[in-house]
Scaffold this motif. Structure first.
Motif, PDB file in Angstrom:
ATOM      1  N   SER A 122       0.843  -1.191   0.000  1.00 50.28           N
ATOM      2  CA  SER A 122       0.000   0.000   0.000  1.00 50.28           C
ATOM      3  C   SER A 122       0.882   1.246   0.000  1.00 50.28           C
ATOM      4  O   SER A 122       2.069   1.193   0.353  1.00 50.28           O
ATOM      5  CB  SER A 122      -0.894  -0.003   1.240  1.00 50.28           C
ATOM      6  N   GLY A 162      -8.016  -6.978  -2.147  1.00 51.14           N
ATOM      7  CA  GLY A 162      -6.807  -6.593  -1.436  1.00 51.14           C
ATOM      8  C   GLY A 162      -6.481  -7.447  -0.232  1.00 51.14           C
ATOM      9  O   GLY A 162      -5.419  -7.273   0.379  1.00 51.14           O
ATOM     10  N   ARG A 199     -11.127  -2.506  -4.414  1.00 47.39           N
ATOM     11  CA  ARG A 199     -10.363  -1.268  -4.286  1.00 47.39           C
ATOM     12  C   ARG A 199     -10.086  -0.646  -5.658  1.00 47.39           C
ATOM     13  O   ARG A 199     -10.363  -1.235  -6.692  1.00 47.39           O
ATOM     14  CB  ARG A 199      -9.069  -1.538  -3.527  1.00 47.39           C
TER      15      ARG A 199
END
Length: 628
Positions: free
Chosen positions: A508, A539, A551
């Motif tokens: 991330s 994710g 996402r």
């Protein structure tokens, strides 16, 4: 759609005449060679003063010697000339060679017969590139494994029947030799008749200039093949199988006579059992591979070749029979069934090993260079088989027993397999995936043909378990680059597998913005190179069995690389040991039981302009349905 049986190809003109042409070529080769080997094993003194064991290694070596010299030229000819016309020329050449062999038989001249052996080697060298380059022109990709399986089955059944008939006819008194001479000429004519039905097969390179220097062309040919690393190493793997087979099979006549104390029918039985095994293994490949090119079977086949080769050594040591026996008498001897079982399984696993390799070469090679690639492979095959003949003679000279030769070959096979699979980890990865879905799970695929055979695409799927990537990879007809969490990617043991599979680690922006940006660059490069990339847009693994929100990473990927997006859904994995199901682990193990059912459903490709996270979530959710 229900897949047609591979045997239906035999009724179709696009395959049937070609199949029978190659079948009668292999059949006739072996009628002739086996008759000669049996004569030289059981009646050697009336023909020559050379040792039978040396002749049994020398003659197969001379048969494949033309492959070394002429295979590159044969590949060029097959790329330049229409294949039906070339097949008919080869069959006419076979008739001429059998006429020469007839003179050798009738005059009792060994060296004329050996010249005919070399001639049949030239015949097979010319037909080899036609044999494997013909199929991709007339068969669909999903038919290639079945077609190759039939050809390998036909080749080994032809070898079997030819060896049985050759050994039987030459024993007929007093006209066995005359019978062989007439029959081999007749079978050559039958092959010619079949070749006239082969449909038109356009030459992929009709303007190709054929080199006048076959040795220089051989070097160029192999150099070109080396540019495609996977294809070249597959060629080497294929050649190793022929080394293994040549070394083992060439010992069968003396093994049958001196170790099993059998007559010629025992030799025939050994050949029969091995050939039946190869035919069965070749045909089983289509079922085990799910009608796709499943290279995961190659390591499986290699393991079997080593295990049963080693056991053949111990089984041979345990055989205590001393009386002379025929086929029926051998079956009554203690330990004989174990020997025959090992030989049968060598054949079966040999079929698992070789059929996917042929299909892989056919599908990943440049179509305009396929015949020359097959020619290059035949050069390697010949070199390996000549080396096998040389090694066999060296082992005999050094005092190796035949069981010790079986053991040495099996151990060498294990070392070669480890080397090749370390160079091409894709084989090992596909094997692990294939084992997973054929042992722990029973996987059904729905519309998997929607995954494109070529070109870039992004696959998106729900994330249920730690083995999602393996299940998807096993179902796909092509390699996939998976995007995964960098922490899982760097796991000490599993990390090697993920790196081997060329997975793309991602983090991330909060954890590591540089790693995230590098992942997007790697994804864009993979798509630019025409690869498949799979991401799990949730994710993370689901902890409830339901889909998490998708996402925005998929939108960023498509913005950089506007390629089709293919939604997929895994069904039935939730609750297995490798999920985050909070239920009791022990209870889950027994509730699902072994061979639990699961499915992978593939949706209609979504154009890049429509591939929003919300729309893809709807598509994956609809594909999964209520079956978690």
């Amino acid at each position: 759609m229900k897949q047609q049986s591979q045997f239906s190809l035999l009724t179709q003109r696009r395959f049937g005449p070609f199949f029978w042409t190659q079948f009668f070529g292999a059949f006739n080769d072996n009628v002739f060679k086996t008759a000669l080997l049996v004569v030289l094993t059981y009646d050697a003194l009336s023909w020559t003063t050379m040792e039978p064991a040396i002749l049994n290694s020398l003659i197969p070596g001379l048969f494949i010697l033309p492959y070394v010299v002429f295979s590159a030229t044969a590949g060029q000819i097959a790329d330049k000339v229409e294949k039906g016309r070339l097949a008919r020329f080869v069959k006419i050449l076979e008739i001429a060679i059998m006429l020469v062999a007839g003179i050798g038989w009738m005059t009792h001249t060994l060296w004329v017969l050996i010249a005919a052996v070399v001639g049949m080697g030239v015949h097979s060298t010319l037909f080899g590139p036609v044999k494997y380059a013909y199929m991709p022109q007339h068969l669909k990709q999903e038919e290639l494994v079945g077609g190759n399986g039939l050809v390998e089955m036909g080749t080994f059944v032809g070898i079997l029947l030819g060896q049985v008939l050759g050994a039987a006819m030459v024993q007929v008194k007093p006209f066995g030799i005359e019978l062989v001479a007439g029959a081999t000429l007749l079978f050559a004519v039958v092959g010619l008749v079949a070749s006239f039905r082969i449909p038109h097969s356009p030459a992929p390179a009709p303007t190709l200039k054929i080199s006048r220097n076959p040795l220089a062309e051989s070097v160029r040919n192999i150099a070109f093949s080396r540019q495609n690393r996977t294809v070249f190493l597959s060629m080497l793997g294929n050649s190793w199988f022929w080394f293994y087979g040549a070394l083992v099979l060439s010992q069968f006549p003396v093994f049958a006579k001196d170790y099993l104390h059998g007559d010629y029918s025992v030799f025939v039985m050994l050949l029969t059992v091995f050939s039946v095994g190869v035919g069965a293994g070749s045909l089983l490949c289509e079922r085990l591979s799910g009608h796709k090119v499943e290279i995961g079977l190659v390591p499986f086949g290699s393991i079997g070749l080593s295990l049963f080769g080693i056991d053949l050594y111990f089984a041979s040591l345990g055989y205590t029979g001393t009386i002379t026996v025929d086929m029926a008498g051998l079956l009554a001897q203690p330990g004989a069934l174990r020997i025959l079982g090992d030989i049968l399984m060598l054949g079966v696993f040999g079929g698992f090993y070789i059929v996917p390799l042929f299909a892989l070469i056919q599908t990943r090679c440049d179509p305009e260079h396929l015949s020359r690639t097959i020619g290059g492979m035949n050069i390697l095959n010949a070199l390996f088989m000549v080396a096998a003949a040389g090694l066999a003679m060296l082992m005999h000279a050094q005092g190796f027993t035949i069981p010790e030769m079986f053991l040495a070959t099996a151990l060498l096979n294990a070392l070669v397999a480890i080397y090749i699979f370390s160079l091409v980890p894709e084989f090992l990865m596909r094997f692990l995936a294939w084992m997973l879905i054929h042992t722990i799970h029973r996987v059904t695929t729905v519309d998997v043909e929607r995954i494109p055979d070529e070109g870039p695409a992004v696959l998106v799927c729900n994330h249920v378990s730690y083995v999602d990537a393996i299940v998807i990879g096993a179902a796909s007809p092509r390699p996939i680059r998976f995007v995964m969490d960098h922490r899982i990617f760097n796991t000490p043991i599993l990390g090697w597998i993920f790196r081997t599979a060329k997975a793309i680690p991602i983090a991330s922006a909060k954890e590591d913005p540089w790693a995230m940006e590098k992942a997007y660059v790697d994804i864009a490069k993979a798509l630019h190179d025409g690869e498949l990339v799979c991401i799990f847009p949730e994710g993370k693994l689901t902890s409830t069995g339901e889909l998490n929100e998708f996402r925005g990473g998929i939108a960023k990927i498509i913005e950089r690389s506007p390629v089709p997006v293919i939604p997929m859904a895994l069904r039935g994995l939730w609750g297995s040991l490798l999920t985050r199901d909070p239920g009791n682990l022990f209870e889950r193990s027994f509730t699902r039981g072994p061979r639990s059912r699961l499915a992978l459903a593939v949706g209609v490709p979504v154009p890049p302009q429509e591939a929003s996270p919300e729309y893809l979530y709807q598509q994956v959710s609809a594909l999964r349905g209520d079956w978690r």
